[in-house]
Design a protein around this motif. Structure first.
Motif, PDB file in Angstrom:
ATOM      1  N   SER A   1     -14.716   5.329  -1.224  1.00 34.62           N
ATOM      2  CA  SER A   1     -15.269   5.506   0.117  1.00 34.62           C
ATOM      3  C   SER A   1     -16.653   6.136   0.029  1.00 34.62           C
ATOM      4  O   SER A   1     -16.789   7.289  -0.401  1.00 34.62           O
ATOM      5  CB  SER A   1     -14.348   6.390   0.962  1.00 34.62           C
ATOM      6  OG  SER A   1     -13.083   5.785   1.121  1.00 34.62           O
TER       7      SER A   1
ATOM      8  N   ARG B   1       0.866  -1.174   0.000  1.00 35.36           N
ATOM      9  CA  ARG B   1       0.000   0.000   0.000  1.00 35.36           C
ATOM     10  C   ARG B   1       0.906   1.229   0.000  1.00 35.36           C
ATOM     11  O   ARG B   1       1.616   1.482   0.976  1.00 35.36           O
ATOM     12  CB  ARG B   1      -0.925   0.000   1.217  1.00 35.36           C
ATOM     13  CG  ARG B   1      -1.881  -1.186   1.257  1.00 35.36           C
ATOM     14  CD  ARG B   1      -2.800  -1.112   2.471  1.00 35.36           C
ATOM     15  NE  ARG B   1      -3.622   0.070   2.434  1.00 35.36           N
ATOM     16  CZ  ARG B   1      -4.902   0.095   2.056  1.00 35.36           C
ATOM     17  NH1 ARG B   1      -5.495  -1.023   1.668  1.00 35.36           N
ATOM     18  NH2 ARG B   1      -5.592   1.212   2.063  1.00 35.36           N
TER      19      ARG B   1
ATOM     20  N   THR C   1      -2.515   4.955  -2.573  1.00 37.13           N
ATOM     21  CA  THR C   1      -3.414   5.566  -1.605  1.00 37.13           C
ATOM     22  C   THR C   1      -2.992   7.002  -1.295  1.00 37.13           C
ATOM     23  O   THR C   1      -2.034   7.526  -1.863  1.00 37.13           O
ATOM     24  CB  THR C   1      -3.448   4.754  -0.296  1.00 37.13           C
ATOM     25  OG1 THR C   1      -2.191   4.884   0.375  1.00 37.13           O
ATOM     26  CG2 THR C   1      -3.722   3.284  -0.553  1.00 37.13           C
TER      27      THR C   1
ATOM     28  N   ARG D   1      -1.396  -0.964  -4.177  1.00 40.50           N
ATOM     29  CA  ARG D   1      -2.537  -0.069  -4.025  1.00 40.50           C
ATOM     30  C   ARG D   1      -1.997   1.334  -3.780  1.00 40.50           C
ATOM     31  O   ARG D   1      -1.245   1.576  -2.832  1.00 40.50           O
ATOM     32  CB  ARG D   1      -3.433  -0.499  -2.860  1.00 40.50           C
ATOM     33  CG  ARG D   1      -4.596   0.481  -2.630  1.00 40.50           C
ATOM     34  CD  ARG D   1      -5.597  -0.035  -1.609  1.00 40.50           C
ATOM     35  NE  ARG D   1      -6.197  -1.281  -2.055  1.00 40.50           N
ATOM     36  CZ  ARG D   1      -7.179  -1.370  -2.950  1.00 40.50           C
ATOM     37  NH1 ARG D   1      -7.662  -0.271  -3.503  1.00 40.50           N
ATOM     38  NH2 ARG D   1      -7.657  -2.543  -3.293  1.00 40.50           N
TER      39      ARG D   1
ATOM     40  N   THR E   1      -6.305   1.431  -6.532  1.00 37.86           N
ATOM     41  CA  THR E   1      -6.235   2.697  -5.807  1.00 37.86           C
ATOM     42  C   THR E   1      -7.430   2.806  -4.874  1.00 37.86           C
ATOM     43  O   THR E   1      -8.452   2.124  -5.056  1.00 37.86           O
ATOM     44  CB  THR E   1      -6.194   3.908  -6.765  1.00 37.86           C
ATOM     45  OG1 THR E   1      -5.817   5.082  -6.024  1.00 37.86           O
ATOM     46  CG2 THR E   1      -7.542   4.161  -7.419  1.00 37.86           C
ATOM     47  N   THR E   2      -7.297   3.656  -3.868  1.00 35.43           N
ATOM     48  CA  THR E   2      -8.397   4.002  -2.974  1.00 35.43           C
ATOM     49  C   THR E   2      -8.641   5.499  -3.085  1.00 35.43           C
ATOM     50  O   THR E   2      -7.707   6.296  -3.000  1.00 35.43           O
ATOM     51  CB  THR E   2      -8.068   3.621  -1.519  1.00 35.43           C
ATOM     52  OG1 THR E   2      -7.890   2.210  -1.436  1.00 35.43           O
ATOM     53  CG2 THR E   2      -9.184   4.040  -0.583  1.00 35.43           C
ATOM     54  N   THR E   3      -9.892   5.894  -3.298  1.00 29.39           N
ATOM     55  CA  THR E   3     -10.225   7.287  -3.567  1.00 29.39           C
ATOM     56  C   THR E   3     -11.552   7.656  -2.929  1.00 29.39           C
ATOM     57  O   THR E   3     -12.385   6.787  -2.662  1.00 29.39           O
ATOM     58  CB  THR E   3     -10.322   7.522  -5.096  1.00 29.39           C
ATOM     59  OG1 THR E   3     -10.775   8.854  -5.353  1.00 29.39           O
ATOM     60  CG2 THR E   3     -11.287   6.544  -5.756  1.00 29.39           C
TER      61      THR E   3
ATOM     62  N   ASN F   1     -16.070   1.171   0.084  1.00 28.90           N
ATOM     63  CA  ASN F   1     -15.742   1.105   1.507  1.00 28.90           C
ATOM     64  C   ASN F   1     -16.705   1.975   2.306  1.00 28.90           C
ATOM     65  O   ASN F   1     -16.950   3.130   1.945  1.00 28.90           O
ATOM     66  CB  ASN F   1     -14.319   1.603   1.768  1.00 28.90           C
ATOM     67  CG  ASN F   1     -13.268   0.715   1.148  1.00 28.90           C
ATOM     68  OD1 ASN F   1     -13.511  -0.466   0.878  1.00 28.90           O
ATOM     69  ND2 ASN F   1     -12.087   1.263   0.914  1.00 28.90           N
TER      70      ASN F   1
ATOM     71  N   ASN G   1     -11.153   1.318  -5.127  1.00 31.97           N
ATOM     72  CA  ASN G   1     -11.952   1.294  -3.907  1.00 31.97           C
ATOM     73  C   ASN G   1     -12.445   2.712  -3.636  1.00 31.97           C
ATOM     74  O   ASN G   1     -11.639   3.644  -3.572  1.00 31.97           O
ATOM     75  CB  ASN G   1     -11.134   0.804  -2.708  1.00 31.97           C
ATOM     76  CG  ASN G   1     -10.881  -0.679  -2.741  1.00 31.97           C
ATOM     77  OD1 ASN G   1     -11.025  -1.311  -3.789  1.00 31.97           O
ATOM     78  ND2 ASN G   1     -10.486  -1.245  -1.623  1.00 31.97           N
TER      79      ASN G   1
END
Length: 322
Positions: free
Chosen positions: A118, A14, A65, A63, A93-95, A156, A116
């Motif tokens: 949120s 990550r 982040t 990932r 990626t997380t966004t 998420n 991912n």
């Protein structure tokens, strides 16, 4: 292969590329972001050395982040760099999703496999209350666009006591026809927000038991999977996942390491301190980095000690992207 003294192997990195975020989520940055500027964070050449070093030791999934990674102007370049590194087979990626309707196609073209997003509530007013942004419609449009261009989409949602009842039913209704994986994440205590944790933490175990009683069935985990326990149901297009860091043996299947945007390696999200590996990155020393990483893995603990109230050096989750 990166392996610690407990026999755990680490296929998953990550990588945070910024701490900055323009949302004001209650559980993370309720007063907004006031940290360092982007020019203090890892450069693209440093990221290149980092990714090559991890890939050379068996890491196959990265990932990207933040903070909010899409705030960096070179975000697409970071995606492409990871995709083009030998040995990396999955880039995620997380966004918060605020730019996804506009940019999902460009991310996919650069080599992104998974995103991912949120989304803590499907109620617009509740969403705005939690995040400080009235952008739910825009983000849901981004989810549709990500699915359209072929990205694997996970959503998420932090599992909060004050919102759990209505939140759960709304999401289950949504998953009837939405082909995404929704993961409820137990609220984790951080150094800046102990009272919020005390007021809002809710165990995911009763929810797991409820899902099993309703006919949801466990999904087999892949080697590069994250910490979620996922479930599927024949009557639903989507899946539900649970991330329960306070559950027994949560750390036994740990397969991921974290590098912060300032170039510090965190052996755990809640480790006492980050370990500076930036000199190797600044010198483009891939071999030196690989040797150092193998030594550092022997310092990784068996557990995060969250259950003992120890939050380590993590003052808020934007520091490391969760």
């Amino acid at each position: 292969m990166l392996q610690d003294s407990f026999g755990r192997r680490f296929h998953y990195l990550r990588l945070s590329i910024t701490e900055a975020c323009n949302f004001k989520c209650q559980y993370c940055l309720p007063d907004g972001y006031h940290g360092p500027s982007d020019d203090t964070f890892l450069t693209l050449p440093e990221i290149d050395t980092l990714v090559k070093g991890f890939a050379g030791l068996g890491t196959s999934k990265i990932r990207i982040t933040g903070g909010e990674p899409s705030l960096r102007r070179d975000f697409v370049d970071v995606i492409r760099l990871c995709r083009e590194t030998e040995g990396i087979t999955k880039v995620a990626t997380t966004t918060h999703g605020g730019r996804m309707a506009r940019d999902a196609a460009a991310w996919k073209d650069a080599g992104l496999d998974q995103v991912n997003v949120s989304i803590d509530s499907l109620d617009p007013r509740q969403f705005a209350d939690i995040t400080g942004q009235n952008k739910l419609t825009q983000i849901l449009q981004g989810v549709d666009k990500a699915i359209e261009v072929g990205l694997d989409v996970k959503v998420n949602a932090i599992y909060l006591k004050h919102f759990a009842g209505r939140q759960l039913q709304e999401f289950k209704d949504w998953l009837k026809h939405m082909p995404v994986t929704l993961r409820f994440i137990e609220l984790m205590e951080t150094g800046d927000h102990p009272q919020f944790f005390a007021d809002q933490h809710l165990s995911g175990l009763p929810l797991k038991n409820q899902l099993l009683a309703e006919g949801w069935m466990p999904v087999i985990r892949g080697k590069d999977a994250g910490p979620a326990q996922e479930f599927h149901h024949p009557d639903y297009a989507g899946r539900i996942g649970l991330i329960m860091p306070y559950s027994k043996d949560f750390c036994a299947t740990c397969n991921r390491l974290r590098v912060a945007a300032n170039g510090k390696l965190h052996l755990c999200l809640f480790s006492e301190h980050g370990i500076d590996i930036r000199p190797y990155l600044q010198n483009a020393d891939v071999n030196g980095l690989m040797a150092h990483l193998q030594q550092l893995l022997m310092q990784k603990h068996a557990t995060h000690y969250l259950q003992d109230g120890n939050t380590g050096a993590t003052s808020h989750l934007a520091m490391l992207g969760g």
